[in-house]
Design a protein around this motif. Structure first.
Motif, short mmCIF file in Angstrom:
data_model
loop_
_atom_site.label_atom_id
_atom_site.label_comp_id
_atom_site.label_asym_id
_atom_site.label_seq_id
_atom_site.Cartn_x
_atom_site.Cartn_y
_atom_site.Cartn_z
N VAL A 42 0.84 -1.20 0.00
CA VAL A 42 0.00 0.00 0.00
C VAL A 42 0.88 1.25 0.00
CG1 VAL A 42 -1.69 1.32 1.34
CG2 VAL A 42 -1.92 -1.16 1.14
N LEU A 43 1.92 1.25 0.84
CA LEU A 43 2.82 2.39 0.91
C LEU A 43 3.54 2.62 -0.42
CD1 LEU A 43 4.35 1.90 4.47
CD2 LEU A 43 2.84 3.74 3.74
N ASN A 44 3.97 1.53 -1.07
CA ASN A 44 4.64 1.67 -2.37
C ASN A 44 3.70 2.28 -3.40
OD1 ASN A 44 7.23 0.73 -1.72
ND2 ASN A 44 6.59 -1.39 -1.97
N ASN A 45 2.44 1.82 -3.44
CA ASN A 45 1.47 2.39 -4.38
C ASN A 45 1.21 3.86 -4.08
OD1 ASN A 45 1.17 -0.03 -5.77
ND2 ASN A 45 -0.59 -0.68 -4.54
N ASP A 46 1.03 4.18 -2.80
CA ASP A 46 0.78 5.57 -2.42
C ASP A 46 1.99 6.45 -2.69
OD1 ASP A 46 -1.73 4.77 -1.69
OD2 ASP A 46 -1.44 5.04 0.47
N MET A 47 3.17 5.87 -2.55
CA MET A 47 4.40 6.62 -2.82
C MET A 47 4.46 7.00 -4.31
SD MET A 47 8.23 5.77 -1.55
CE MET A 47 8.99 4.91 -2.91
N LYS A 48 4.08 6.07 -5.17
CA LYS A 48 4.05 6.35 -6.61
C LYS A 48 3.07 7.48 -6.91
CE LYS A 48 5.24 1.63 -7.87
NZ LYS A 48 4.70 0.34 -8.34
N GLN A 49 1.89 7.39 -6.28
CA GLN A 49 0.88 8.43 -6.48
C GLN A 49 1.38 9.78 -5.98
OE1 GLN A 49 -1.18 6.66 -8.76
NE2 GLN A 49 -2.36 8.37 -8.01
N ALA A 50 2.03 9.80 -4.83
CA ALA A 50 2.55 11.05 -4.27
C ALA A 50 3.63 11.64 -5.18
CB ALA A 50 3.10 10.82 -2.87
N MET A 51 4.43 10.78 -5.78
CA MET A 51 5.47 11.25 -6.71
C MET A 51 4.82 11.87 -7.95
SD MET A 51 8.25 8.21 -6.70
CE MET A 51 9.60 8.16 -5.56
N LYS A 52 3.80 11.18 -8.48
CA LYS A 52 3.13 11.69 -9.68
C LYS A 52 2.44 13.02 -9.42
CE LYS A 52 2.32 7.21 -11.81
NZ LYS A 52 1.32 6.16 -12.09
N LYS A 74 3.27 15.10 -7.10
CA LYS A 74 4.27 16.00 -6.50
C LYS A 74 3.88 16.46 -5.09
CE LYS A 74 5.99 17.75 -10.93
NZ LYS A 74 6.48 16.51 -11.34
N ASP A 75 3.32 15.52 -4.32
CA ASP A 75 2.94 15.78 -2.93
C ASP A 75 4.14 15.43 -2.04
OD1 ASP A 75 1.82 15.94 -0.41
OD2 ASP A 75 0.04 14.76 -0.91
N LYS A 76 5.02 16.41 -1.84
CA LYS A 76 6.26 16.16 -1.12
C LYS A 76 6.03 15.76 0.34
CE LYS A 76 9.25 19.04 -3.92
NZ LYS A 76 10.19 20.15 -3.96
N GLU A 77 5.05 16.37 0.97
CA GLU A 77 4.79 16.07 2.38
C GLU A 77 4.39 14.61 2.57
OE1 GLU A 77 3.05 18.76 5.91
OE2 GLU A 77 1.95 18.78 4.03
N LYS A 78 3.45 14.15 1.76
CA LYS A 78 3.00 12.76 1.86
C LYS A 78 4.14 11.82 1.51
CE LYS A 78 -0.82 9.74 0.84
NZ LYS A 78 -2.21 9.67 0.41
N LEU A 79 4.90 12.18 0.51
CA LEU A 79 6.04 11.37 0.08
C LEU A 79 7.04 11.20 1.22
CD1 LEU A 79 7.26 9.88 -2.32
CD2 LEU A 79 8.34 12.02 -3.00
N ASN A 80 7.34 12.28 1.92
CA ASN A 80 8.29 12.22 3.04
C ASN A 80 7.78 11.32 4.17
OD1 ASN A 80 10.22 13.86 1.86
ND2 ASN A 80 9.38 15.72 2.76
N VAL A 81 6.50 11.44 4.50
CA VAL A 81 5.93 10.62 5.57
C VAL A 81 5.96 9.14 5.17
CG1 VAL A 81 3.83 10.09 6.87
CG2 VAL A 81 4.48 12.46 6.48
N ILE A 82 5.59 8.85 3.93
CA ILE A 82 5.59 7.46 3.45
C ILE A 82 7.01 6.89 3.50
CG2 ILE A 82 5.25 5.99 1.43
CD1 ILE A 82 2.82 7.79 0.73
N ARG A 83 7.97 7.68 3.09
CA ARG A 83 9.36 7.21 3.12
C ARG A 83 9.81 6.92 4.55
NH1 ARG A 83 11.71 11.25 -1.50
NH2 ARG A 83 11.40 9.83 -3.25
N MET A 84 9.42 7.78 5.50
CA MET A 84 9.80 7.56 6.90
C MET A 84 9.18 6.27 7.43
SD MET A 84 9.91 11.21 8.87
CE MET A 84 8.72 12.16 7.96
N VAL A 85 7.91 6.04 7.11
CA VAL A 85 7.23 4.83 7.58
C VAL A 85 7.85 3.60 6.94
CG1 VAL A 85 5.03 3.59 7.61
CG2 VAL A 85 5.07 6.03 8.09
N LYS A 86 8.12 3.67 5.65
CA LYS A 86 8.76 2.53 4.97
C LYS A 86 10.11 2.22 5.60
CE LYS A 86 8.98 1.72 0.74
NZ LYS A 86 9.32 1.73 -0.65
N ALA A 87 10.87 3.26 5.90
CA ALA A 87 12.18 3.05 6.53
C ALA A 87 12.02 2.39 7.90
CB ALA A 87 12.92 4.38 6.67
N SER A 88 11.03 2.82 8.66
CA SER A 88 10.77 2.21 9.98
C SER A 88 10.39 0.75 9.83
CB SER A 88 9.66 2.95 10.71
OG SER A 88 10.06 4.25 11.05
#
Length: 148
Positions: free
Chosen positions: A6-16, A18-32
């Motif tokens: 789910v995070l990977n799919n949402d990350m792609k959507q955030a990249m498309k 250009k939602d930097k805030e959501k992208l950063n949060v998703i990356r932090m959660v994925k890293a955790s």
């Protein structure tokens, strides 16, 4: 579908979008999530483990939010509120106060608690039931009020 998918799919959507805030949060959660799986020596985490990590991330942000509010840092407060809203999208539906009180009352009867001395027994029995669906401090207040 696992949380990581789910995070990977949402990350792609955030990249498309250009939602930097959501992208950063998703990356932090994925890293955790990835750090935890490495720490546990597993390739795939269970739903409970994923929920524990999400809850931990949310709690850290809520704690920081209270600190920043007390310090009068409105810029950081707004940023954290946005992060908290994004994280809550991945959390299970939260229990209402009535549902929470019913679970507390049922658990008190299950463990046969009669006074505040039994607080530990009640809390240890309740927390697995409501994992990720209610805040621990809120549960604690309800248990205290019921055991008086």
């Amino acid at each position: 579908m696992s949380l990581l998918d789910v995070l990977n799919n949402d990350m792609k959507q955030a990249m498309k979008s250009k939602d930097k805030e959501k992208l950063n949060v998703i990356r932090m959660v994925k890293a955790s999530l990835q750090n935890e799986s490495i720490h546990l020596g597993k390739n795939n985490l269970t739903k409970d483990e994923e929920l524990t990590i999400l809850s931990r991330e949310l709690k850290q942000r809520n704690d920081s939010l209270h600190e920043f509010e007390a310090a009068g840092r409105e810029d950081l407060v707004k940023k954290l509120e946005a992060e908290i809203n994004i994280l809550q999208e991945y959390m299970p539906k939260q229990l209402s106060d009535d549902e929470l009180e019913a679970i507390v009352q049922e658990t008190i009867q299950e463990v046969q608690a009669t006074s505040k001395k039994d607080m530990g027994k009640v809390m240890s029995a309740i927390m697995p039931k409501i994992k990720g669906r209610a805040d621990g401090s809120k549960v604690n207040k309800i248990v205290i009020s019921k055991l008086n």
